[in-house]
Design a protein around this motif. Structure first.
Motif, PDB file in Angstrom:
ATOM      1  N   VAL A 108      42.238  35.940  38.174  1.00 39.08           N
ATOM      2  CA  VAL A 108      41.820  36.856  39.229  1.00 39.08           C
ATOM      3  C   VAL A 108      40.359  37.205  38.978  1.00 39.08           C
ATOM      4  CG1 VAL A 108      42.193  39.155  40.192  1.00 39.08           C
ATOM      5  CG2 VAL A 108      44.134  37.784  39.515  1.00 39.08           C
ATOM      6  N   SER A 109      39.604  37.326  40.049  1.00 37.04           N
ATOM      7  CA  SER A 109      38.204  37.727  39.932  1.00 37.04           C
ATOM      8  C   SER A 109      37.855  38.630  41.102  1.00 37.04           C
ATOM      9  CB  SER A 109      37.297  36.496  39.905  1.00 37.04           C
ATOM     10  OG  SER A 109      37.367  35.829  41.139  1.00 37.04           O
ATOM     11  N   ALA A 110      36.630  39.103  41.120  1.00 33.03           N
ATOM     12  CA  ALA A 110      36.147  39.906  42.242  1.00 33.03           C
ATOM     13  C   ALA A 110      35.281  39.024  43.112  1.00 33.03           C
ATOM     14  CB  ALA A 110      35.357  41.098  41.741  1.00 33.03           C
ATOM     15  N   GLY A 111      35.460  39.123  44.397  1.00 34.56           N
ATOM     16  CA  GLY A 111      34.680  38.294  45.308  1.00 34.56           C
ATOM     17  C   GLY A 111      34.327  39.038  46.568  1.00 34.56           C
ATOM     18  N   ASP A 112      33.376  38.475  47.301  1.00 33.88           N
ATOM     19  CA  ASP A 112      32.999  39.063  48.583  1.00 33.88           C
ATOM     20  C   ASP A 112      34.179  38.968  49.544  1.00 33.88           C
ATOM     21  OD1 ASP A 112      30.394  39.626  47.758  1.00 33.88           O
ATOM     22  OD2 ASP A 112      29.730  37.598  48.247  1.00 33.88           O
ATOM     23  N   VAL A 113      34.343  39.995  50.323  1.00 36.09           N
ATOM     24  CA  VAL A 113      35.468  40.041  51.252  1.00 36.09           C
ATOM     25  C   VAL A 113      35.012  39.588  52.622  1.00 36.09           C
ATOM     26  CG1 VAL A 113      37.188  41.528  52.305  1.00 36.09           C
ATOM     27  CG2 VAL A 113      36.456  41.958  49.989  1.00 36.09           C
ATOM     28  N   ALA A 114      35.566  38.488  53.092  1.00 34.97           N
ATOM     29  CA  ALA A 114      35.319  38.069  54.466  1.00 34.97           C
ATOM     30  C   ALA A 114      36.367  38.760  55.338  1.00 34.97           C
ATOM     31  CB  ALA A 114      35.399  36.563  54.594  1.00 34.97           C
ATOM     32  N   GLU A 115      37.607  38.508  55.034  1.00 33.98           N
ATOM     33  CA  GLU A 115      38.714  39.189  55.682  1.00 33.98           C
ATOM     34  C   GLU A 115      39.956  39.026  54.815  1.00 33.98           C
ATOM     35  OE1 GLU A 115      40.335  36.961  59.259  1.00 33.98           O
ATOM     36  OE2 GLU A 115      38.268  36.295  59.236  1.00 33.98           O
ATOM     37  N   PRO A 116      40.931  39.920  54.970  1.00 40.08           N
ATOM     38  CA  PRO A 116      42.141  39.843  54.146  1.00 40.08           C
ATOM     39  C   PRO A 116      42.905  38.538  54.396  1.00 40.08           C
ATOM     40  CG  PRO A 116      42.029  41.924  55.333  1.00 40.08           C
ATOM     41  CD  PRO A 116      40.932  41.062  55.856  1.00 40.08           C
ATOM     42  N   CYS A 117      43.416  37.955  53.313  1.00 41.59           N
ATOM     43  CA  CYS A 117      44.196  36.719  53.392  1.00 41.59           C
ATOM     44  C   CYS A 117      45.195  36.730  52.238  1.00 41.59           C
ATOM     45  CB  CYS A 117      43.272  35.502  53.338  1.00 41.59           C
ATOM     46  SG  CYS A 117      42.325  35.363  51.811  1.00 41.59           S
ATOM     47  N   PRO A 118      46.152  35.797  52.193  1.00 41.25           N
ATOM     48  CA  PRO A 118      47.114  35.784  51.093  1.00 41.25           C
ATOM     49  C   PRO A 118      46.482  35.719  49.711  1.00 41.25           C
ATOM     50  CG  PRO A 118      47.898  34.380  52.848  1.00 41.25           C
ATOM     51  CD  PRO A 118      46.494  34.808  53.222  1.00 41.25           C
ATOM     52  N   ARG A 119      45.265  35.319  49.629  1.00 43.81           N
ATOM     53  CA  ARG A 119      44.556  35.222  48.359  1.00 43.81           C
ATOM     54  C   ARG A 119      44.105  36.570  47.822  1.00 43.81           C
ATOM     55  NH1 ARG A 119      38.572  33.019  47.875  1.00 43.81           N
ATOM     56  NH2 ARG A 119      38.474  33.270  45.655  1.00 43.81           N
ATOM     57  N   ASN A 120      43.883  37.568  48.703  1.00 42.78           N
ATOM     58  CA  ASN A 120      43.381  38.858  48.236  1.00 42.78           C
ATOM     59  C   ASN A 120      44.161  40.064  48.766  1.00 42.78           C
ATOM     60  OD1 ASN A 120      42.482  39.005  50.865  1.00 42.78           O
ATOM     61  ND2 ASN A 120      40.339  38.731  50.381  1.00 42.78           N
ATOM     62  N   ALA A 121      45.299  39.844  49.404  1.00 38.69           N
ATOM     63  CA  ALA A 121      46.134  40.939  49.901  1.00 38.69           C
ATOM     64  C   ALA A 121      47.342  41.114  48.976  1.00 38.69           C
ATOM     65  CB  ALA A 121      46.596  40.655  51.325  1.00 38.69           C
ATOM     66  N   PHE A 122      47.685  42.362  48.703  1.00 42.76           N
ATOM     67  CA  PHE A 122      48.787  42.671  47.788  1.00 42.76           C
ATOM     68  C   PHE A 122      49.769  43.619  48.452  1.00 42.76           C
ATOM     69  CE2 PHE A 122      45.139  41.609  45.176  1.00 42.76           C
ATOM     70  CZ  PHE A 122      45.676  40.755  44.232  1.00 42.76           C
ATOM     71  N   VAL A 123      51.043  43.482  48.085  1.00 46.69           N
ATOM     72  CA  VAL A 123      52.091  44.379  48.557  1.00 46.69           C
ATOM     73  C   VAL A 123      52.376  45.374  47.441  1.00 46.69           C
ATOM     74  CG1 VAL A 123      54.480  44.548  49.365  1.00 46.69           C
ATOM     75  CG2 VAL A 123      53.102  42.552  49.959  1.00 46.69           C
ATOM     76  N   VAL A 124      52.473  46.662  47.781  1.00 48.18           N
ATOM     77  CA  VAL A 124      52.793  47.695  46.810  1.00 48.18           C
ATOM     78  C   VAL A 124      54.310  47.709  46.630  1.00 48.18           C
ATOM     79  CG1 VAL A 124      52.665  50.161  46.291  1.00 48.18           C
ATOM     80  CG2 VAL A 124      50.787  49.051  47.513  1.00 48.18           C
ATOM     81  N   ILE A 125      54.762  47.407  45.410  1.00 42.56           N
ATOM     82  CA  ILE A 125      56.196  47.334  45.095  1.00 42.56           C
ATOM     83  C   ILE A 125      56.531  48.486  44.153  1.00 42.56           C
ATOM     84  CG2 ILE A 125      58.013  45.900  44.061  1.00 42.56           C
ATOM     85  CD1 ILE A 125      56.810  44.656  46.543  1.00 42.56           C
ATOM     86  N   GLY A 126      57.557  49.242  44.487  1.00 41.33           N
ATOM     87  CA  GLY A 126      57.952  50.366  43.651  1.00 41.33           C
ATOM     88  C   GLY A 126      58.658  49.928  42.382  1.00 41.33           C
ATOM     89  N   CYS A 127      58.476  50.707  41.318  1.00 42.83           N
ATOM     90  CA  CYS A 127      59.160  50.473  40.035  1.00 42.83           C
ATOM     91  C   CYS A 127      59.882  51.762  39.669  1.00 42.83           C
ATOM     92  CB  CYS A 127      58.162  50.125  38.938  1.00 42.83           C
ATOM     93  SG  CYS A 127      57.179  48.675  39.257  1.00 42.83           S
ATOM     94  N   GLY A 128      61.181  51.721  39.576  1.00 51.12           N
ATOM     95  CA  GLY A 128      61.930  52.906  39.162  1.00 51.12           C
ATOM     96  C   GLY A 128      62.420  53.722  40.343  1.00 51.12           C
ATOM     97  N   GLU A 129      62.692  54.994  40.053  1.00 46.58           N
ATOM     98  CA  GLU A 129      63.256  55.870  41.074  1.00 46.58           C
ATOM     99  C   GLU A 129      62.195  56.325  42.073  1.00 46.58           C
ATOM    100  OE1 GLU A 129      63.451  59.956  38.732  1.00 46.58           O
ATOM    101  OE2 GLU A 129      64.654  58.375  37.801  1.00 46.58           O
ATOM    102  N   ARG A 130      62.628  56.805  43.195  1.00 47.11           N
ATOM    103  CA  ARG A 130      61.762  57.230  44.299  1.00 47.11           C
ATOM    104  C   ARG A 130      60.792  56.129  44.720  1.00 47.11           C
ATOM    105  NH1 ARG A 130      58.542  62.166  43.149  1.00 47.11           N
ATOM    106  NH2 ARG A 130      58.270  61.201  41.151  1.00 47.11           N
TER     107      ARG A 130
END
Length: 193
Positions: A108-130
């Motif tokens: 993983v690295s930091a790069g200029d953002v053209a637009e969101p794509c599967p390469r730089n978009a992430f889903v927030v997944i819960g761990c544990g309760e609530r």
């Protein structure tokens, strides 16, 4: 005046076949045949680049929050406010052309953002309760960041403790990668500063 041929001057016309002309003709036919087979099966580099653009680099919609809160299940882009650089998976061309999705382990690295794509978009997944989808992420609550399914490969953002042997090449900071398995090293927390 003699009619003897002069040295270095061609004494035949271009239609005369010389040397291994039969091999040359058959090699050319084989090359054309291989090209047509590769084109029919989608194995040409141009076709692979096009397929890559349609999968890993296709535009993705980020989640919109009407109230400004981050929720489990949101699709986000991690971007540094000052430099406008975003966390992005490094796509190695040969791997990407063959698989058309991100593979573990992936740097993983930091790069200029053209637009969101599967390469730089992430889903927030819960761990544990609530941590049900749609619930708010709160301070000090662990969560994971996972790439999108399909072209993103469902890989988790991973970082481990800094050591002399395991660190980023240029910054010498913690190495951040994408891995297939969830663990304690793929859990993140939001701290108030």
């Amino acid at each position: 005046m003699s009619s003897a041929p002069q040295a270095g001057v061609r004494t035949y016309n271009p239609s005369v076949r010389v040397g291994n002309w039969n091999e040359d003709v058959s090699l050319e036919e084989d090359t054309i045949k291989d090209y047509l087979e590769q084109r029919a099966s989608g194995q040409l580099l141009v076709q692979k680049v096009h397929s890559l653009n349609e999968t890993i680099l296709r535009p993705t919609r980020l989640s919109e929050s009407p109230d400004g809160f981050l929720r489990h299940g949101d699709v986000v882009l991690l971007q540094h406010v000052a430099t406008r650089k975003a966390v992005s998976a490094e796509v190695k061309p040969l791997d990407a052309y063959q698989k058309l999705c991100l593979q573990s382990p992936c740097n993983v690295s930091a790069g200029d953002v053209a637009e969101p794509c599967p390469r730089n978009a992430f889903v927030v997944i819960g761990c544990g309760e609530r941590s049900a989808v749609g619930t708010h992420v709160v301070y000090n609550q662990p969560f994971a960041l996972r790439t999108l399914d399909g072209a993103g490969g469902e890989l988790f953002l991973h970082s481990e403790a800094l050591t002399f042997q395991r660190c980023a090449k240029k910054s010498r900071e913690q190495l951040v990668t994408l891995v297939a398995e969830s663990s304690v090293e793929t859990q993140w927390k939001i701290h108030c500063f």
